[in-house]
Design an enzyme around this catalytic site. Structure first.
Site, PDB file in Angstrom:
ATOM      1  N   HIS B  80      91.240  54.349  27.178  1.00 12.78           N
ATOM      2  CA  HIS B  80      92.674  54.169  26.898  1.00 12.78           C
ATOM      3  C   HIS B  80      93.136  55.426  26.186  1.00 12.78           C
ATOM      4  O   HIS B  80      92.652  55.731  25.102  1.00 12.78           O
ATOM      5  CB  HIS B  80      92.896  52.947  26.015  1.00 12.78           C
ATOM      6  CG  HIS B  80      92.459  51.665  26.655  1.00 12.78           C
ATOM      7  ND1 HIS B  80      93.317  50.844  27.353  1.00 12.78           N
ATOM      8  CD2 HIS B  80      91.231  51.076  26.737  1.00 12.78           C
ATOM      9  CE1 HIS B  80      92.634  49.796  27.826  1.00 12.78           C
ATOM     10  NE2 HIS B  80      91.366  49.927  27.460  1.00 12.78           N
ATOM     11  N   LEU B  81      94.053  56.156  26.791  1.00 14.90           N
ATOM     12  CA  LEU B  81      94.535  57.390  26.161  1.00 14.90           C
ATOM     13  C   LEU B  81      95.877  57.189  25.460  1.00 14.90           C
ATOM     14  O   LEU B  81      96.386  58.104  24.820  1.00 14.90           O
ATOM     15  CB  LEU B  81      94.616  58.532  27.178  1.00 14.90           C
ATOM     16  CG  LEU B  81      93.279  58.921  27.836  1.00 14.90           C
ATOM     17  CD1 LEU B  81      93.441  60.213  28.622  1.00 14.90           C
ATOM     18  CD2 LEU B  81      92.151  59.051  26.833  1.00 14.90           C
ATOM     19  N   ASN B 112      97.699  50.298  30.336  1.00 12.67           N
ATOM     20  CA  ASN B 112      98.449  49.508  29.342  1.00 12.67           C
ATOM     21  C   ASN B 112      99.117  50.392  28.287  1.00 12.67           C
ATOM     22  O   ASN B 112      98.822  50.317  27.101  1.00 12.67           O
ATOM     23  CB  ASN B 112      97.568  48.439  28.693  1.00 12.67           C
ATOM     24  CG  ASN B 112      96.338  48.992  28.003  1.00 12.67           C
ATOM     25  OD1 ASN B 112      95.931  50.117  28.275  1.00 12.67           O
ATOM     26  ND2 ASN B 112      95.755  48.225  27.108  1.00 12.67           N
ATOM     27  N   HIS B 197      89.371  43.118  34.206  1.00 15.11           N
ATOM     28  CA  HIS B 197      89.015  42.631  32.861  1.00 15.11           C
ATOM     29  C   HIS B 197      88.882  41.121  33.033  1.00 15.11           C
ATOM     30  O   HIS B 197      89.880  40.433  33.215  1.00 15.11           O
ATOM     31  CB  HIS B 197      90.160  43.016  31.917  1.00 15.11           C
ATOM     32  CG  HIS B 197      90.168  42.309  30.594  1.00 15.11           C
ATOM     33  ND1 HIS B 197      90.068  42.981  29.410  1.00 15.11           N
ATOM     34  CD2 HIS B 197      90.308  40.999  30.256  1.00 15.11           C
ATOM     35  CE1 HIS B 197      90.128  42.127  28.396  1.00 15.11           C
ATOM     36  NE2 HIS B 197      90.280  40.919  28.885  1.00 15.11           N
ATOM     37  N   ASP B 323      85.121  51.995  27.401  1.00 13.14           N
ATOM     38  CA  ASP B 323      86.269  51.202  26.948  1.00 13.14           C
ATOM     39  C   ASP B 323      86.823  51.785  25.645  1.00 13.14           C
ATOM     40  O   ASP B 323      87.189  51.057  24.712  1.00 13.14           O
ATOM     41  CB  ASP B 323      85.913  49.718  26.784  1.00 13.14           C
ATOM     42  CG  ASP B 323      87.159  48.846  26.658  1.00 13.14           C
ATOM     43  OD1 ASP B 323      88.277  49.366  26.813  1.00 13.14           O
ATOM     44  OD2 ASP B 323      87.005  47.636  26.398  1.00 13.14           O
TER      45      ASP B 323
END
Lengths: 310, 452
Positions: B80-81, B112, B197, B323
């Site tokens: 997740h960046l 997201n 997920h 993750d």
């Protein structure tokens, strides 16, 4: 003799000697509440901070009264009166509290573990856990123990059943730990929805039928059904819960004649317990409330450096 | 012509079945040649972190890496960046720095963000940003449903055309099985896998840690393994129904491993990955209520960890993915119930997984394969060609024995939420080479940013 602990966080941390010391002091201090002038100067000049970030009436009052009977000053912080709702993190709030130079912080929070964070942040201040989420409520377990001892003359070897919503109950968790430690045989009784995973690892006997548990018991502790936490399909209806798991006169036919009945309150009359039983001769519910003040006086006294009370 | 010669290292490339002493010659961003035998010409030793380094030559440079492993570039298909929308946690630049410092030459980022990456235009924006930063290659993962609400399909075709690597509603679960079926069928039309997920959110309810004795004692609500397994089973059934490729990400329970193993035996089109933290931590770590151990899926039991490791070894689990989920202090300095889920991971993945190698639970070769295969698994392609003539020169060079102490004040990620703070581990990334450029050097740090 002094306590082996700086904080009262979990029933687990207390040694048997600590427990004896606390209850011995509670019994000595209880007498103050029956004097015409219900106040002694023992903790004059001490500051007790009552941080109740979760709604509470009885426990907060109990601590407040206990502190005042010993002449300590109290300040109360509640969720609505604090800036917690304004995006402050718990640690922020706590840092602000400590800047007020309290001697003791009593904290209740809806999330498990928060009192430990407070204690970690301020090793100089004694922290009392007045209930953290579903986790622990050690002062309740102490006052329950005192009440059992008063009613039964001791606790070792007694069969004590905790019945009802074990899953959500910090009272049950602290009591299972403390009663086991003090030598009682602990039973729990609830529909399976209210039994948390691996409950038997507490070393307790597990029942799902109240009459079976009642038959075996010397002491029966009925837990409050917390209607505000029942959004997860734990039981079909209040009617059905009280029919199968409530303490009724029908169930009491299975009980020993000297069964002692307890409830941490507030009681849902007619849900987990019939009013006639809650108010009946075997009930010690009001003794629990009375002992609550005494136990909390003893804890404040001992944490402020008090020695054995003469 | 730009040339780099990597000398005296031990090449382990499971993608091409190479294991031995070779010199690797990189020319113009591609692997030009692989020469047998150690070249002793270089005197410096990069295998130990004291010395080493590169030596400029007439047309380029030589790097002496004696004692070190030369591996195909590591790939992390689950990160997740946080850009756009949550740049206080991470952004593309800090995230790509963390990636190359961790040895990753390619990474995927989850959709997201705010706005959600559910369109071709946001995918394009992310790719442009990544190009201007340089460093690791970025492969955005698009969304399954519009704004991840699970109600309407996102613009899957547009996302595929813009370069999405797969689609996922990661962090949220797609509870509507009809929507999931259609998404899988439609996405497979464009050659995209579903990256899922797996969590039955009704069953998971408001759980914050693994359901079991530790949760009971701590008074915390449990997330049962069954909530994951119910969705793993559903996805397997949907894959069987549609033939579409389901990649089940961050698998955490023994039951999930068993379901996937059985599905693969029946040649159902499912693949999976798991995270380093689920391989070395159990729910016991939650005692003490440190919110840096709050992750979803939660840290499970020792039996689950054992089965995950077995799954890595026997091929049930195809890749390791971090993750990497940066969270700010405002998200983590809260009670355990209200704190955000997630831990960072890219900069600790290698030494954490090497722990299993040192404990002889996983072979070094298999570990490298798990780190290098992510995109090949996700895209069912030979995207990563490994160390062979003509392939893009994406190479990770590391050693297995250097002591490292995890210190969150010395990392490139913008967030500090590591569960490994203070851990003493072995194994260190020495060089990360992307497209023939040394983008991370253990002595000089990150190469000055510059576009591709």
């Amino acid at each position: 003799m002094t306590l082996s602990v700086k904080h009262i966080l979990s029933a687990r941390d207390l040694t048997k000697k600590d427990v004896d010391l606390i209850l011995q002091n509670a019994r000595a201090l209880k007498e103050i509440s029956y004097r015409p002038i219900k106040k002694v100067p023992t903790l004059r000049g001490k500051q007790v901070l009552l941080c109740f970030f979760e709604d509470s009436t009885r426990t907060r009052l109990s601590f407040d009264i206990a502190a005042k009977r010993l002449s300590a000053d109290t300040a109360v912080i509640t969720k609505s009166g604090s800036s917690m709702a304004k995006g402050e993190t718990i640690l922020d709030t706590i840092k602000n509290l400590a800047a007020m130079q309290a001697d003791i912080i009593v904290i209740r929070h809806k999330e498990a573990g928060v009192p430990w964070e407070v204690a970690k942040a301020f090793p100089q201040i004694s922290v009392i856990n007045a209930g953290d989420g579903m986790h622990e409520h050690p002062t309740q377990a102490l006052l329950d123990l005192m009440t059992i001892q008063d009613a039964k003359g001791g606790v070792a070897g007694l069969n004590v059943t905790i019945a009802g919503d074990i899953f959500h109950s910090r009272v049950a968790r602290s009591n299972m730990i403390l009663l086991k430690k003090m030598g009682a045989k602990v039973h729990v009784c609830a529909p399976k929805t209210f039994l948390p995973a691996d409950i038997d690892k507490y070393g307790v006997a597990v029942h799902t039928r109240l009459e079976n548990a009642v038959k075996a018991s010397d002491v029966l502790m009925m837990l409050r059904i917390q209607m505000e936490r029942q959004d997860g399909f734990f039981f079909p209806s209040a009617r059905e819960y009280s029919k199968y798991f409530g303490l009724t006169r029908e169930i009491m036919k299975f009980a020993k004649r000297d069964l002692v009945i307890m409830h941490p309150g507030p009681v849902n009359r007619g849900l987990e317990i019939e009013p006639e039983i809650a108010d009946g001769g075997q009930s010690v519910i009001l003794d629990q409330v009375e002992n609550g003040v005494a136990v909390r006086m003893a804890l404040l006294y001992l944490l402020c450096g008090g020695k054995e009370h003469e | 012509m730009n040339e780099i010669i990597i000398k005296n290292g031990h090449v382990i490339d499971p993608l091409n079945n190479i294991d031995g002493k070779f010199s690797v010659i990189i020319r113009d961003g591609k692997i030009f040649d692989i020469k047998k035998g150690a070249d002793r010409a270089g005197s410096s030793r990069a295998g130990s972190s004291r010395a080493g380094g590169s030596r400029a030559g007439a047309n380029g440079s030589a790097i002496d890496v004696s004692g070190a492993i030369i591996a195909p570039g590591f790939v992390d298909i689950h990160t997740h960046l946080r850009e756009p929308g949550f740049e206080y946690k991470e952004d593309i630049e800090s995230g790509l720095k963390a990636a190359v410092a961790g040895g990753f030459t390619s990474i995927c980022c989850m959709p997201n963000t705010n706005p959600v990456n559910d369109s071709g235009s946001i995918t394009e924006c992310l790719l442009k940003r990544a190009c201007s930063v340089g460093l690791s290659r970025l492969f955005p993962v698009g969304a399954i449903s519009k704004t991840l609400k699970g109600e309407q399909l996102a613009d899957i075709g547009d996302q595929a055309e813009a370069g999405a690597a797969a689609i996922s509603d990661d962090g949220r679960s797609v509870m509507n099985s009809l929507l999931m079926r259609r998404a899988a069928e439609y996405a497979s039309t464009f050659g995209l896998a579903i990256m899922d997920h797996c969590e039955d959110t009704n069953l998971a309810a408001s759980g914050v840690m693994n359901e079991g004795w530790v949760a009971t004692e701590l008074g915390l609500r449990g997330l049962p393994s069954a909530a994951e397994e119910a969705h793993v089973a559903r996805d397997i059934a949907l894959s069987k129904l549609t033939g579409a490729h389901f990649h089940l990400t961050h698998i955490s329970s023994a039951g999930s491993v068993e379901l996937i193993r059985a599905a693969k035996r029946k040649r159902i089109n499912v693949t999976s990955d798991c995270t380093p933290h689920h391989l070395v931590l159990t729910d016991e770590a939650v005692r003490g209520y440190n919110t840096n151990f709050k992750v979803n899926p939660p840290l499970r039991s020792a039996e689950d960890v054992k089965e995950l490791i077995r799954g890595l070894a026997d091929g049930t689990i195809d890749a390791i993915a971090s993750d990497h989920a940066p969270q700010g202090l405002v998200d983590k300095e809260l009670g355990f119930d209200t704190a955000a889920f997630g831990v960072i991971g890219m900069e600790t993945s290698l030494p954490v997984v090497l722990k299993l190698v040192h404990e002889k639970k996983l072979s070094l070769k298999r570990m490298i394969e798990l780190f290098a295969s992510g995109l090949n698994v996700l895209k069912k392609s030979k995207y990563s060609g490994g160390i062979k003539k003509g392939s893009a020169a994406d190479i990770t060079i590391f050693n297995v024995n250097d002591n490292v102490a995890i210190d969150s004040s010395k990392i490139y990620s913008r967030s500090r939420n590591t569960p490994f703070e203070g851990w003493k581990l072995k194994g260190k990334v020495l060089y990360t080479i992307v497209g023939g450029r040394v983008v991370f050097d253990h002595e000089k740090g990150i190469s000055p940013a510059g576009g591709w």
